[in-house]
Design a protein around this motif. Structure first.
Motif, PDB file in Angstrom:
ATOM      1  N   PHE A 274      -5.245 -55.108 -45.632  1.00 15.78           N
ATOM      2  CA  PHE A 274      -5.111 -54.394 -46.907  1.00 15.78           C
ATOM      3  C   PHE A 274      -3.975 -53.387 -46.924  1.00 15.78           C
ATOM      4  O   PHE A 274      -3.783 -52.688 -47.905  1.00 15.78           O
ATOM      5  CB  PHE A 274      -6.448 -53.725 -47.251  1.00 15.78           C
ATOM      6  N   ILE A 275      -3.233 -53.325 -45.812  1.00 12.41           N
ATOM      7  CA  ILE A 275      -2.141 -52.352 -45.762  1.00 12.41           C
ATOM      8  C   ILE A 275      -1.115 -52.573 -46.878  1.00 12.41           C
ATOM      9  O   ILE A 275      -0.779 -51.629 -47.612  1.00 12.41           O
ATOM     10  CB  ILE A 275      -1.473 -52.350 -44.361  1.00 12.41           C
ATOM     11  N   PRO A 276      -0.615 -53.802 -47.078  1.00 10.50           N
ATOM     12  CA  PRO A 276       0.375 -53.957 -48.161  1.00 10.50           C
ATOM     13  C   PRO A 276      -0.228 -53.714 -49.539  1.00 10.50           C
ATOM     14  O   PRO A 276       0.435 -53.126 -50.408  1.00 10.50           O
ATOM     15  CB  PRO A 276       0.819 -55.422 -48.042  1.00 10.50           C
ATOM     16  N   LEU A 277      -1.467 -54.127 -49.767  1.00  6.91           N
ATOM     17  CA  LEU A 277      -2.079 -53.932 -51.078  1.00  6.91           C
ATOM     18  C   LEU A 277      -2.207 -52.444 -51.407  1.00  6.91           C
ATOM     19  O   LEU A 277      -1.877 -51.996 -52.508  1.00  6.91           O
ATOM     20  CB  LEU A 277      -3.451 -54.615 -51.108  1.00  6.91           C
ATOM     21  N   LEU A 278      -2.669 -51.668 -50.419  1.00  8.14           N
ATOM     22  CA  LEU A 278      -2.822 -50.233 -50.673  1.00  8.14           C
ATOM     23  C   LEU A 278      -1.473 -49.561 -50.836  1.00  8.14           C
ATOM     24  O   LEU A 278      -1.283 -48.717 -51.724  1.00  8.14           O
ATOM     25  CB  LEU A 278      -3.600 -49.582 -49.525  1.00  8.14           C
ATOM     26  N   GLY A 279      -0.528 -49.944 -49.990  1.00  9.52           N
ATOM     27  CA  GLY A 279       0.807 -49.360 -50.093  1.00  9.52           C
ATOM     28  C   GLY A 279       1.418 -49.670 -51.453  1.00  9.52           C
ATOM     29  O   GLY A 279       1.969 -48.795 -52.130  1.00  9.52           O
ATOM     30  N   GLY A 280       1.273 -50.915 -51.873  1.00  9.36           N
ATOM     31  CA  GLY A 280       1.825 -51.330 -53.162  1.00  9.36           C
ATOM     32  C   GLY A 280       1.185 -50.589 -54.317  1.00  9.36           C
ATOM     33  O   GLY A 280       1.883 -50.062 -55.200  1.00  9.36           O
TER      34      GLY A 280
ATOM     35  N   ALA B 139       0.811 -55.075 -32.451  1.00  4.87           N
ATOM     36  CA  ALA B 139       2.004 -54.278 -32.750  1.00  4.87           C
ATOM     37  C   ALA B 139       2.767 -54.810 -33.960  1.00  4.87           C
ATOM     38  O   ALA B 139       3.490 -54.061 -34.627  1.00  4.87           O
ATOM     39  CB  ALA B 139       2.927 -54.228 -31.536  1.00  4.87           C
ATOM     40  N   LEU B 140       2.602 -56.094 -34.269  1.00  2.00           N
ATOM     41  CA  LEU B 140       3.261 -56.646 -35.449  1.00  2.00           C
ATOM     42  C   LEU B 140       2.834 -55.905 -36.719  1.00  2.00           C
ATOM     43  O   LEU B 140       3.608 -55.754 -37.664  1.00  2.00           O
ATOM     44  CB  LEU B 140       2.959 -58.140 -35.598  1.00  2.00           C
ATOM     45  N   ALA B 141       1.578 -55.456 -36.752  1.00  3.03           N
ATOM     46  CA  ALA B 141       1.060 -54.771 -37.939  1.00  3.03           C
ATOM     47  C   ALA B 141       1.815 -53.481 -38.235  1.00  3.03           C
ATOM     48  O   ALA B 141       1.952 -53.074 -39.391  1.00  3.03           O
ATOM     49  CB  ALA B 141      -0.426 -54.466 -37.761  1.00  3.03           C
ATOM     50  N   LEU B 142       2.331 -52.866 -37.165  1.00  2.00           N
ATOM     51  CA  LEU B 142       2.984 -51.570 -37.341  1.00  2.00           C
ATOM     52  C   LEU B 142       4.164 -51.630 -38.323  1.00  2.00           C
ATOM     53  O   LEU B 142       4.494 -50.638 -38.961  1.00  2.00           O
ATOM     54  CB  LEU B 142       3.498 -51.041 -35.994  1.00  2.00           C
ATOM     55  N   PHE B 143       4.804 -52.792 -38.402  1.00  3.16           N
ATOM     56  CA  PHE B 143       6.037 -52.876 -39.202  1.00  3.16           C
ATOM     57  C   PHE B 143       5.826 -53.461 -40.602  1.00  3.16           C
ATOM     58  O   PHE B 143       6.766 -53.634 -41.349  1.00  3.16           O
ATOM     59  CB  PHE B 143       7.101 -53.667 -38.439  1.00  3.16           C
ATOM     60  N   ILE B 144       4.550 -53.772 -40.896  1.00  4.54           N
ATOM     61  CA  ILE B 144       4.287 -54.365 -42.211  1.00  4.54           C
ATOM     62  C   ILE B 144       4.740 -53.460 -43.358  1.00  4.54           C
ATOM     63  O   ILE B 144       5.467 -53.906 -44.248  1.00  4.54           O
ATOM     64  CB  ILE B 144       2.794 -54.755 -42.338  1.00  4.54           C
ATOM     65  N   PRO B 145       4.366 -52.163 -43.367  1.00  3.84           N
ATOM     66  CA  PRO B 145       4.814 -51.338 -44.506  1.00  3.84           C
ATOM     67  C   PRO B 145       6.330 -51.161 -44.535  1.00  3.84           C
ATOM     68  O   PRO B 145       6.936 -51.169 -45.612  1.00  3.84           O
ATOM     69  CB  PRO B 145       4.127 -49.989 -44.270  1.00  3.84           C
ATOM     70  N   LEU B 146       6.949 -51.031 -43.359  1.00  4.30           N
ATOM     71  CA  LEU B 146       8.402 -50.835 -43.324  1.00  4.30           C
ATOM     72  C   LEU B 146       9.114 -52.048 -43.912  1.00  4.30           C
ATOM     73  O   LEU B 146      10.032 -51.919 -44.730  1.00  4.30           O
ATOM     74  CB  LEU B 146       8.847 -50.580 -41.891  1.00  4.30           C
TER      75      LEU B 146
ATOM     76  N   ILE C 298       7.829 -64.627 -44.268  1.00  3.56           N
ATOM     77  CA  ILE C 298       9.063 -64.673 -43.470  1.00  3.56           C
ATOM     78  C   ILE C 298       8.849 -63.984 -42.118  1.00  3.56           C
ATOM     79  O   ILE C 298       9.172 -64.523 -41.066  1.00  3.56           O
ATOM     80  CB  ILE C 298      10.226 -63.987 -44.252  1.00  3.56           C
ATOM     81  N   TYR C 299       8.257 -62.789 -42.191  1.00  3.37           N
ATOM     82  CA  TYR C 299       8.042 -61.974 -40.989  1.00  3.37           C
ATOM     83  C   TYR C 299       7.233 -62.739 -39.936  1.00  3.37           C
ATOM     84  O   TYR C 299       7.620 -62.838 -38.769  1.00  3.37           O
ATOM     85  CB  TYR C 299       7.334 -60.688 -41.405  1.00  3.37           C
ATOM     86  N   PHE C 300       6.102 -63.316 -40.369  1.00  2.00           N
ATOM     87  CA  PHE C 300       5.233 -63.959 -39.392  1.00  2.00           C
ATOM     88  C   PHE C 300       5.822 -65.277 -38.888  1.00  2.00           C
ATOM     89  O   PHE C 300       5.611 -65.648 -37.733  1.00  2.00           O
ATOM     90  CB  PHE C 300       3.819 -64.141 -39.945  1.00  2.00           C
ATOM     91  N   LEU C 301       6.576 -65.965 -39.729  1.00  2.00           N
ATOM     92  CA  LEU C 301       7.233 -67.185 -39.256  1.00  2.00           C
ATOM     93  C   LEU C 301       8.283 -66.834 -38.195  1.00  2.00           C
ATOM     94  O   LEU C 301       8.368 -67.486 -37.155  1.00  2.00           O
ATOM     95  CB  LEU C 301       7.878 -67.939 -40.428  1.00  2.00           C
ATOM     96  N   VAL C 302       9.049 -65.762 -38.461  1.00  2.00           N
ATOM     97  CA  VAL C 302      10.028 -65.318 -37.471  1.00  2.00           C
ATOM     98  C   VAL C 302       9.311 -64.912 -36.183  1.00  2.00           C
ATOM     99  O   VAL C 302       9.722 -65.284 -35.070  1.00  2.00           O
ATOM    100  CB  VAL C 302      10.867 -64.143 -38.022  1.00  2.00           C
ATOM    101  N   ALA C 303       8.202 -64.175 -36.325  1.00  2.00           N
ATOM    102  CA  ALA C 303       7.464 -63.704 -35.152  1.00  2.00           C
ATOM    103  C   ALA C 303       6.985 -64.887 -34.319  1.00  2.00           C
ATOM    104  O   ALA C 303       7.136 -64.912 -33.088  1.00  2.00           O
ATOM    105  CB  ALA C 303       6.274 -62.846 -35.597  1.00  2.00           C
ATOM    106  N   ARG C 304       6.408 -65.882 -34.970  1.00  2.00           N
ATOM    107  CA  ARG C 304       5.914 -67.054 -34.238  1.00  2.00           C
ATOM    108  C   ARG C 304       7.044 -67.747 -33.496  1.00  2.00           C
ATOM    109  O   ARG C 304       6.905 -68.141 -32.344  1.00  2.00           O
ATOM    110  CB  ARG C 304       5.282 -68.048 -35.215  1.00  2.00           C
ATOM    111  N   ALA C 305       8.170 -67.881 -34.179  1.00  2.00           N
ATOM    112  CA  ALA C 305       9.298 -68.590 -33.569  1.00  2.00           C
ATOM    113  C   ALA C 305       9.846 -67.817 -32.374  1.00  2.00           C
ATOM    114  O   ALA C 305      10.050 -68.373 -31.290  1.00  2.00           O
ATOM    115  CB  ALA C 305      10.396 -68.820 -34.604  1.00  2.00           C
TER     116      ALA C 305
END
Lengths: 443, 443
Positions: free
Chosen positions: A313-319, B309-316, B432-439
């Motif tokens: 829910f991080i993006p939803l809340l941020g948005g 740690a991937l979650a940390l960059f979601i808002p950014l 995009i982010y998660f596809l890049v991360a997986r790759a």
């Protein structure tokens, strides 16, 4: 008449078709197309116009494109165009031109025109002095209507406007304003002094040009007399320049709202790098500010590892927080720009925006509760719903407050852009979210 | 003069101070303060003005506040104000008033005024017909300058303007326009037909009012003749109404950019619920759209659980993509509004916005790489950096494209608000982010 865009005719170098195209269009449309065409093609087309239309078209161009055209002209044509420009337009052109072009322009001027232009350039950028016309028809206080009309007949052709006529004392001190309408509908023997408009507004040449323009708009004026520090008439701000000032200010505010600097030129003509340059500084600042969200999430990483579903829910809340906050900021920035809100309204604005946020948050929380329950479960849904209410209330209050604080700090409120509010609300909203999560889930 | 706000004097019911306050201010300032004061106080203050100033102040108010004031007046005063209003202002008032008020207004009018108002109300909302004045001074083609000036002296006092004078045939067909300036600077014996302005622009009464206003601004006109379907003169659009139209359109665009409907009234006077109502629909739509981000994250939940740690960059990442996209959208919406970009420019805009996004992304990726390496480690930093480049390029292209698509679909491009772009880019950016991360991480 040829329906193809001028640009294509220019590319084909089809001079007869270009001539036909130019002959049928009004100057503002020609100026529009020249702007899209770009040099050297624009200069070629410009040279095909006859002298009078050249001037009319030239006056419709903005300074950057005026320069382009000028540099494509031969010396004599260059001098003639510049000599015939209005002094205020010329001052604006010189204000933005590189020194080499400016010198060439000034060198070609007759002494009288050069003096007027130099006087305008003496006023600070963004001041009324840069935008006013010094070519006014001022009437002496003692004249009759018939005498005044005689003055206008003689000196009118050289003035930028004859509709607003400043009335002055023998020492050029401003007494008031009379409209040409009042003159032509009065008896020839009437005294000009009796026809003065009721509210004699005026501004100083060093005053802010945008504020003067908004004053003209609010008071429905076609011309606003400009005086020096001793209240002597130095010029007149006319409605066409005021409208341009307001439009430019709105364009600037709109660009700022998205965190971009205003482009100085035409969108289609701007290079990719010019566009990127206008947008880069705020994006850089914002990405640096956004590292705060990384820090916040790192701080709560243990909670996040324990309940991964919180991340969903991080993006939803941020948005949601960002949207609520930027709506409030946008509304208050605009209300400030058009004068509906003043810096002194700060407490009132905080209080009402917080309540607006509460109302919106309560409504959005219902959606959060539903979505949360359906996708992950009731417990997290409650966390999301409570967070939405708190974040909306906070975001709305912050969004409404920041432009007013900027105003109090004498910073342009428009720099409180939606992205800035969004980024701030992102980081603080995450803190709210995880504190609520810890309290509700007991993790 | 009393420096307190009028509102406080009204609250204290200090009539002498109110009178002094009103006597010293120009009408636009009085209107401004009445708007902030609200009924019934505003009506009390309004009644203290003398008749002529009442009218001047009344004309500065917007229709919603005009209604408030009217309803606070006695019948005779009510009738007098309404009778003396300009027909176009009256039509606008009636267009927004509830039926009971509208009937009362129409009932009080003299037959001539009622006919003019009814004619204006016959045009569609938002059309030139609603904003033009029918009270023009039209000149017959055959007149001399002296005869024309005589017509103006007689009929000028009743007209809204005498600076732009439409020239017509005997059957009222529009021939062109002559300016009062041309008349007063010419020989009395000259023929009006010889003084016609070079480019005779005109619009139809059913044309879009905002477009006509922007045309006046571009062509620097003080008045634009309005004709019916048979090219007969029916009125004149004047610059003061054009400026108001442009300002209202800009205010609307700015509100839309933040995903809010434009407020019909004054910010400070609007109730909390009116503010919330203007903002709620888009917020609701956007939070529903944002559930897409929850779905995307759910889809990648396994990856997320493996590498928290991937979650940390979601808002950014969301923030950066959203900011880049909304800058592009804002720039293109504005360029469309002022006519710098047309729907046909779509391919050109996609191509240039994608490149702008690439340039910006490359720059921002450096920050992402630094921050990522410092806070979590090189591997994730590389994922973040690559994602930033891809997301910016995508966001900028999408942001620039959507307003043009809206325009092609005949939807107001301004509804492509920054929040809408942000929400869209949020969800797709996560993919995009998660596809890049997986790759890159091979998870």
């Amino acid at each position: 008449m040829p329906d193809e865009p001028l640009q294509e005719l220019v590319e084909r170098e089809d001079l007869p078709a270009m001539r036909a195209w130019l002959a049928e269009r009004p100057p503002y449309l020609i100026a529009d197309e020249l702007t899209r065409t770009g040099s050297p093609g624009a200069a070629v087309a410009f040279r095909l116009l006859d002298k009078d239309r050249q001037l009319e078209v030239f006056e419709e161009l903005d300074p950057a494109h005026q320069q382009e055209i000028l540099l494509g002209l031969r010396d004599s044509a260059f001098r003639e165009v510049v000599e015939r420009m209005d002094p205020d337009d010329r001052a604006r052109l010189l204000g933005e031109a590189p020194a080499t072009v400016a010198r060439r322009v000034l060198a070609g001027l007759s002494p009288g025109e050069r003096r007027m232009t130099a006087a305008l350039l003496g006023y600070p950028e963004g001041s009324v002095g840069r935008y006013m016309t010094p070519e006014t028809v001022a009437l002496r206080r003692g004249l009759t209507v018939a005498e005044a009309l005689e003055v206008i007949r003689e000196r009118g052709p050289d003035a930028e406007t004859v509709y607003t006529l400043p009335v002055v004392t023998d020492s050029r001190r401003l007494v008031g304003v009379v409209s040409l309408r009042a003159l032509v509908t009065s008896e020839p023997s009437a005294a000009v002094a009796e026809l003065l408009a009721g509210d004699a507004l005026s501004v100083h040449a060093t005053d802010d040009a945008e504020e003067a323009a908004r004053l003209m708009q609010e008071a429905n004026l076609l011309g606003l007399p400009v005086v020096d520090s001793e209240e002597r008439l130095v010029g007149l701000l006319t409605i066409d320049d005021a409208v341009e000032l307001i439009e430019a200010a709105d364009t600037e505010d709109i660009a700022r709202q998205s965190g971009a600097s205003p482009l100085s030129g035409h969108y289609i003509r701007a290079t990719v790098f010019a566009l990127a340059r206008a947008r880069a500084p705020w994006l850089l600042l914002l990405i640096v500010a956004a590292t705060l969200t990384v820090n916040v999430l790192q701080f709560f990483e243990a909670t996040l590892a324990q309940v991964t579903a919180l991340a969903l829910f991080i993006p939803l809340l941020g948005g949601t927080g960002g949207n609520t906050g930027s709506q409030a900021a946008t509304a208050v920035v605009r209300a400030l720009a058009v004068g509906e809100v003043r810096a002194a309204d700060l407490p009132r604005v905080i209080w009402r925006e917080a309540r607006v946020g509460l109302v919106l948050g309560a409504m959005l929380a219902v959606v959060g509760l539903l979505v949360g329950t359906l996708l992950v479960g009731a417990e997290i849904a409650v966390v999301v719903a409570i967070s939405i209410v708190a974040i909306c209330c906070w975001a709305s209050a912050i969004g409404g407050t920041m432009p007013l604080l900027a105003k109090k700090l004498r910073v342009d409120p428009a720099v409180i852009s939606a992205p800035l509010v969004t980024t701030l609300v992102d980081a603080t909203g995450l803190v709210i979210y995880f504190l609520v999560a810890r309290a509700v889930l007991g993790v």
